[in-house]
Design a protein around this motif. Sequence first.
Motif, PDB file in Angstrom:
ATOM      1  N   LYS A 154       0.806  -1.221   0.000  1.00  0.00           N
ATOM      2  CA  LYS A 154       0.000   0.000   0.000  1.00  0.00           C
ATOM      3  C   LYS A 154       0.844   1.278   0.000  1.00  0.00           C
ATOM      4  O   LYS A 154       0.292   2.367  -0.114  1.00  0.00           O
ATOM      5  CB  LYS A 154      -0.914   0.020   1.228  1.00  0.00           C
ATOM      6  N   GLY A 155       2.171   1.143   0.179  1.00  0.00           N
ATOM      7  CA  GLY A 155       3.021   2.329   0.247  1.00  0.00           C
ATOM      8  C   GLY A 155       2.881   3.063   1.568  1.00  0.00           C
ATOM      9  O   GLY A 155       2.999   4.275   1.633  1.00  0.00           O
ATOM     10  N   ILE A 156       2.655   2.301   2.631  1.00  0.00           N
ATOM     11  CA  ILE A 156       2.456   2.877   3.967  1.00  0.00           C
ATOM     12  C   ILE A 156       3.583   2.405   4.881  1.00  0.00           C
ATOM     13  O   ILE A 156       4.050   1.279   4.762  1.00  0.00           O
ATOM     14  CB  ILE A 156       1.100   2.421   4.562  1.00  0.00           C
ATOM     15  N   ALA A 157       3.983   3.277   5.791  1.00  0.00           N
ATOM     16  CA  ALA A 157       4.948   2.883   6.814  1.00  0.00           C
ATOM     17  C   ALA A 157       4.341   3.187   8.180  1.00  0.00           C
ATOM     18  O   ALA A 157       3.638   4.182   8.348  1.00  0.00           O
ATOM     19  CB  ALA A 157       6.252   3.655   6.644  1.00  0.00           C
ATOM     20  N   ASP A 158       4.600   2.324   9.142  1.00  0.00           N
ATOM     21  CA  ASP A 158       4.180   2.599  10.513  1.00  0.00           C
ATOM     22  C   ASP A 158       5.189   3.553  11.122  1.00  0.00           C
ATOM     23  O   ASP A 158       6.404   3.415  10.907  1.00  0.00           O
ATOM     24  CB  ASP A 158       4.127   1.303  11.338  1.00  0.00           C
ATOM     25  N   ALA A 159       4.709   4.520  11.867  1.00  0.00           N
ATOM     26  CA  ALA A 159       5.589   5.507  12.482  1.00  0.00           C
ATOM     27  C   ALA A 159       5.047   5.887  13.852  1.00  0.00           C
ATOM     28  O   ALA A 159       3.849   5.772  14.113  1.00  0.00           O
ATOM     29  CB  ALA A 159       5.680   6.750  11.598  1.00  0.00           C
ATOM     30  N   THR A 160       5.952   6.326  14.711  1.00  0.00           N
ATOM     31  CA  THR A 160       5.577   6.799  16.033  1.00  0.00           C
ATOM     32  C   THR A 160       5.962   8.260  16.123  1.00  0.00           C
ATOM     33  O   THR A 160       7.092   8.625  15.802  1.00  0.00           O
ATOM     34  CB  THR A 160       6.314   5.990  17.129  1.00  0.00           C
ATOM     35  N   VAL A 161       5.014   9.079  16.531  1.00  0.00           N
ATOM     36  CA  VAL A 161       5.291  10.505  16.695  1.00  0.00           C
ATOM     37  C   VAL A 161       5.128  10.852  18.173  1.00  0.00           C
ATOM     38  O   VAL A 161       4.131  10.509  18.798  1.00  0.00           O
ATOM     39  CB  VAL A 161       4.401  11.390  15.789  1.00  0.00           C
ATOM     40  N   TYR A 162       6.180  11.467  18.726  1.00  0.00           N
ATOM     41  CA  TYR A 162       6.185  11.862  20.129  1.00  0.00           C
ATOM     42  C   TYR A 162       5.902  13.355  20.187  1.00  0.00           C
ATOM     43  O   TYR A 162       6.521  14.135  19.461  1.00  0.00           O
ATOM     44  CB  TYR A 162       7.547  11.570  20.769  1.00  0.00           C
ATOM     45  N   SER A 163       4.980  13.753  21.045  1.00  0.00           N
ATOM     46  CA  SER A 163       4.622  15.163  21.181  1.00  0.00           C
ATOM     47  C   SER A 163       4.284  15.451  22.636  1.00  0.00           C
ATOM     48  O   SER A 163       4.021  14.536  23.425  1.00  0.00           O
ATOM     49  CB  SER A 163       3.434  15.498  20.281  1.00  0.00           C
ATOM     50  N   VAL A 164       4.277  16.727  22.986  1.00  0.00           N
ATOM     51  CA  VAL A 164       3.967  17.124  24.358  1.00  0.00           C
ATOM     52  C   VAL A 164       2.483  16.915  24.654  1.00  0.00           C
ATOM     53  O   VAL A 164       2.106  16.497  25.743  1.00  0.00           O
ATOM     54  CB  VAL A 164       4.366  18.597  24.598  1.00  0.00           C
ATOM     55  N   ASN A 165       1.640  17.210  23.661  1.00  0.00           N
ATOM     56  CA  ASN A 165       0.191  17.052  23.807  1.00  0.00           C
ATOM     57  C   ASN A 165      -0.317  16.082  22.747  1.00  0.00           C
ATOM     58  O   ASN A 165       0.328  15.906  21.703  1.00  0.00           O
ATOM     59  CB  ASN A 165      -0.511  18.399  23.615  1.00  0.00           C
ATOM     60  N   PRO A 166      -1.480  15.469  22.973  1.00  0.00           N
ATOM     61  CA  PRO A 166      -2.046  14.592  21.932  1.00  0.00           C
ATOM     62  C   PRO A 166      -2.278  15.375  20.634  1.00  0.00           C
ATOM     63  O   PRO A 166      -2.699  16.530  20.667  1.00  0.00           O
ATOM     64  CB  PRO A 166      -3.378  14.135  22.533  1.00  0.00           C
ATOM     65  N   LEU A 167      -1.980  14.745  19.514  1.00  0.00           N
ATOM     66  CA  LEU A 167      -2.141  15.390  18.213  1.00  0.00           C
ATOM     67  C   LEU A 167      -3.551  15.173  17.683  1.00  0.00           C
ATOM     68  O   LEU A 167      -4.137  14.107  17.879  1.00  0.00           O
ATOM     69  CB  LEU A 167      -1.139  14.825  17.213  1.00  0.00           C
ATOM     70  N   SER A 168      -4.065  16.175  16.983  1.00  0.00           N
ATOM     71  CA  SER A 168      -5.363  16.040  16.344  1.00  0.00           C
ATOM     72  C   SER A 168      -5.188  15.237  15.053  1.00  0.00           C
ATOM     73  O   SER A 168      -4.067  15.041  14.574  1.00  0.00           O
ATOM     74  CB  SER A 168      -5.942  17.422  16.012  1.00  0.00           C
TER      75      SER A 168
END
Length: 183
Positions: free
Chosen positions: A104-118
């Motif tokens: 599908k051309g998709i990669a799993d990724a983890t994004v770290y942030s201070v607050n939950p992302l919309s």
Amino acid sequence: MSDTIIAKRYATALFQLGQEKLKLDQIETELRTLREIFLSNEELVKFLKHPRLTAGQKKQLLSDTLKGFSKETLNTLMLLIDRHREEIIPEMADHFILKMNDVKGIADATVYSVNPLSEVEKQRISETFAPKVGKQSLNLTNIVEPSILGGIRLRVGNRIFDGSVSGKLNRIERQLVSTNNRR
């Protein structure tokens, strides 16, 4: 032979079967569900590996629990039980999902942030970083990490994109230390 190689072989066989039967999306959904079940319930693997349970009892338990699953997925699980490979089920599911993501051309990724992302922010991050890793989109998991102070840190496979405030401060500190060491 290592469990990883064996898990990859079962995942590849199930993937090919799914292609033949035109059930790849259904099998992927089932394996994502199965992976979550195994990861959230460590006792399940211990239970399935228990020496007093017969293969028939283990098969019955999985058949009863996974009633709506396709026969391709269930037959693969039964085969793993027959061959005493219950512990590789989550890893086999991971390999199958990786194969689907590649297609599908998709990669799993983890994004770290201070607050939950919309969802809008996640979409923007996906659109920005997916081309940088040669993918069409990213399947993001957001982890709230107050220690990064601000910005985001993104991990895609073994690549890390660090736009966090703490990351920038660490880079400045290293620069200052290396400059002082030269004097």
